[in-house]
Design a protein around this motif. Structure first.
Motif, mmCIF file in Angstrom:
data_model
loop_
_atom_site.group_PDB
_atom_site.id
_atom_site.type_symbol
_atom_site.label_atom_id
_atom_site.label_comp_id
_atom_site.label_asym_id
_atom_site.label_seq_id
_atom_site.Cartn_x
_atom_site.Cartn_y
_atom_site.Cartn_z
ATOM 1 N N LEU A 145 0.802 -1.222 0.000
ATOM 2 C CA LEU A 145 0.000 0.000 0.000
ATOM 3 C C LEU A 145 0.834 1.270 0.000
ATOM 4 N N SER A 146 2.138 1.155 0.224
ATOM 5 C CA SER A 146 2.983 2.349 0.183
ATOM 6 C C SER A 146 4.395 1.948 -0.208
ATOM 7 N N SER A 147 5.100 2.882 -0.800
ATOM 8 C CA SER A 147 6.493 2.638 -1.182
ATOM 9 C C SER A 147 7.453 3.153 -0.122
ATOM 10 N N GLY A 148 6.916 3.674 0.956
ATOM 11 C CA GLY A 148 7.700 4.199 2.068
ATOM 12 C C GLY A 148 6.785 4.311 3.268
ATOM 13 N N PRO A 149 7.161 5.086 4.261
ATOM 14 C CA PRO A 149 6.305 5.237 5.435
ATOM 15 C C PRO A 149 4.916 5.723 5.040
ATOM 16 N N PRO A 150 3.851 5.155 5.602
ATOM 17 C CA PRO A 150 2.498 5.608 5.292
ATOM 18 C C PRO A 150 2.248 6.971 5.913
ATOM 19 N N PRO A 151 1.148 7.615 5.538
ATOM 20 C CA PRO A 151 0.840 8.928 6.127
ATOM 21 C C PRO A 151 0.726 8.835 7.640
ATOM 22 N N ALA A 152 0.929 9.931 8.281
ATOM 23 C CA ALA A 152 0.870 9.955 9.743
ATOM 24 C C ALA A 152 -0.509 10.342 10.258
ATOM 25 N N ARG A 153 -1.342 10.926 9.377
ATOM 26 C CA ARG A 153 -2.633 11.431 9.838
ATOM 27 C C ARG A 153 -3.724 11.034 8.854
ATOM 28 N N GLY A 154 -4.968 11.184 9.287
ATOM 29 C CA GLY A 154 -6.108 10.877 8.435
ATOM 30 C C GLY A 154 -7.388 11.030 9.222
ATOM 31 N N GLY A 155 -8.304 10.097 9.027
ATOM 32 C CA GLY A 155 -9.544 10.118 9.769
ATOM 33 C C GLY A 155 -9.374 9.510 11.149
ATOM 34 N N PRO A 156 -10.468 9.392 11.905
ATOM 35 C CA PRO A 156 -10.386 8.809 13.245
ATOM 36 C C PRO A 156 -9.791 7.408 13.210
ATOM 37 N N GLY A 157 -8.762 7.192 13.994
ATOM 38 C CA GLY A 157 -8.141 5.881 14.076
ATOM 39 C C GLY A 157 -7.154 5.564 12.975
#
Length: 311
Positions: A41-53
């Motif tokens: 799902l990612s080529s590096g670290p995934p995002p740090a933020r988003g929706g709840p949880g």
């Protein structure tokens, strides 16, 4: 390299957890205990933020290849290695990464009536205390704004069900003989035959698996004032929990989630009115799926009920 020979790539809330659990019992297959490692799902670290949880979910990603390969190190010699992450079908970039790293992998897809899938998805997040919108139809309508705000894939109730679009991209990357498309209802209603079909596709002995365990079934959570307070607390924890170590999060979240899910009873049913309101999102894509696969999906256009047995 310890990389998978096969992947269960889709779709969420369509029996992938139950299929994973069933396949782990086959002596010629190895699936790690970590379900949904999410590596592609990612080529590096995934995002740090988003929706709840979402921040906590992103922390579960195994995005370093060495960590991903380590999952398969315990596989016995001469077993086929596999894993199940049901978001791989939806994420077209994930499809591209799979093609680059394991181009010969066999891919298993489970499809479910997209309206029922979306409702089960909403129910799952509602029962987890993360979904604030109590109306399923309204939650579907909020998807665009949530996507724009960077909420993770599991919040994309409608887009996750556009299978024709997703399969069209997949078939542009892999020959069709490497892709097995199944229906959720067949796994639910005819588990032995469906499991034999999966085993034959993977090239291992049939007749070894006869049952699909009930896994990841969403509990009942009533819409009450007390539960509203518990859900609000869980959403607050979902926003700030990533700042704390996992044991601390689990210590705080566990009692809240147990209290929220304390009641027993039937899950909220999808009403004909709700089905009629949401179905138009999918009609064009259902036609595309039929054209792409040559198979009928007329039952998905019916305003009826589908029982939830496994997820």
């Amino acid at each position: 390299m310890a990389l998978p020979d096969f992947l269960v790539i889709g779709v969420p809330k369509a029996g992938t957890t139950a299929l994973h659990a069933a396949l782990t019992r086959h002596p010629e297959l190895f699936l790690p205990s970590v379900k949904e490692p999410k590596f592609f799902l990612s080529s590096g670290p995934p995002p740090a933020r988003g929706g709840p949880g979402d921040a906590q979910t992103y922390q579960e990603h195994l995005w370093r290849q060495r960590d991903y390969e380590a999952l398969f190190d315990p596989a016995p010699t001469d077993t086929l290695r596999g894993e199940a992450t049901p978001f791989y079908l939806y994420d077209l970039d994930a499809q591209n990464r799979i093609r680059r790293l394991v181009p010969k992998a066999r891919l298993v897809v489970l499809l479910r009536n997209p309206v029922d899938r979306a409702h089960s998805n909403w129910t799952h997040l509602w029962a987890a205390g993360l979904e604030s919108e109590r109306d399923f139809v309204r939650a579907c309508a909020l998807e665009g704004a949530r996507r724009d705000a960077g909420w993770a894939d599991f919040w994309h109730y409608v887009s996750l069900g556009l299978y024709g679009e997703q399969l069209a991209h997949l078939y542009g990357l892999f020959p069709r003989e490497q892709v097995l498309v199944l229906r959720y209802r067949d796994l639910r209603d005819s588990p032995e035959r469906t499991l034999d079909e999966v085993c034959a596709f993977l090239g291992v002995a049939t007749g070894r698996l006869s049952a699909v365990p009930s896994e990841n079934v969403t509990p009942y959570v009533a819409d009450t004032p007390v539960n509203a307070v518990l859900r609000a607390a869980l959403r607050t924890g979902g926003r700030i929990g990533a700042r704390f170590p996992v044991p601390v999060r689990q210590t705080v979240r566990g009692p809240l989630l147990s209290a929220l899910q304390r009641q027993s009873g039937g899950r909220p049913k999808l009403t004909p009115a709700q089905r009629r309101a949401v179905l138009p999102y999918f009609l064009e894509d259902i036609a595309r799926l039929e054209e792409l696969t040559g198979l009928p999906y007329d039952d998905w256009r019916i305003i009826g009920d589908e029982p939830d047995v496994i997820d």
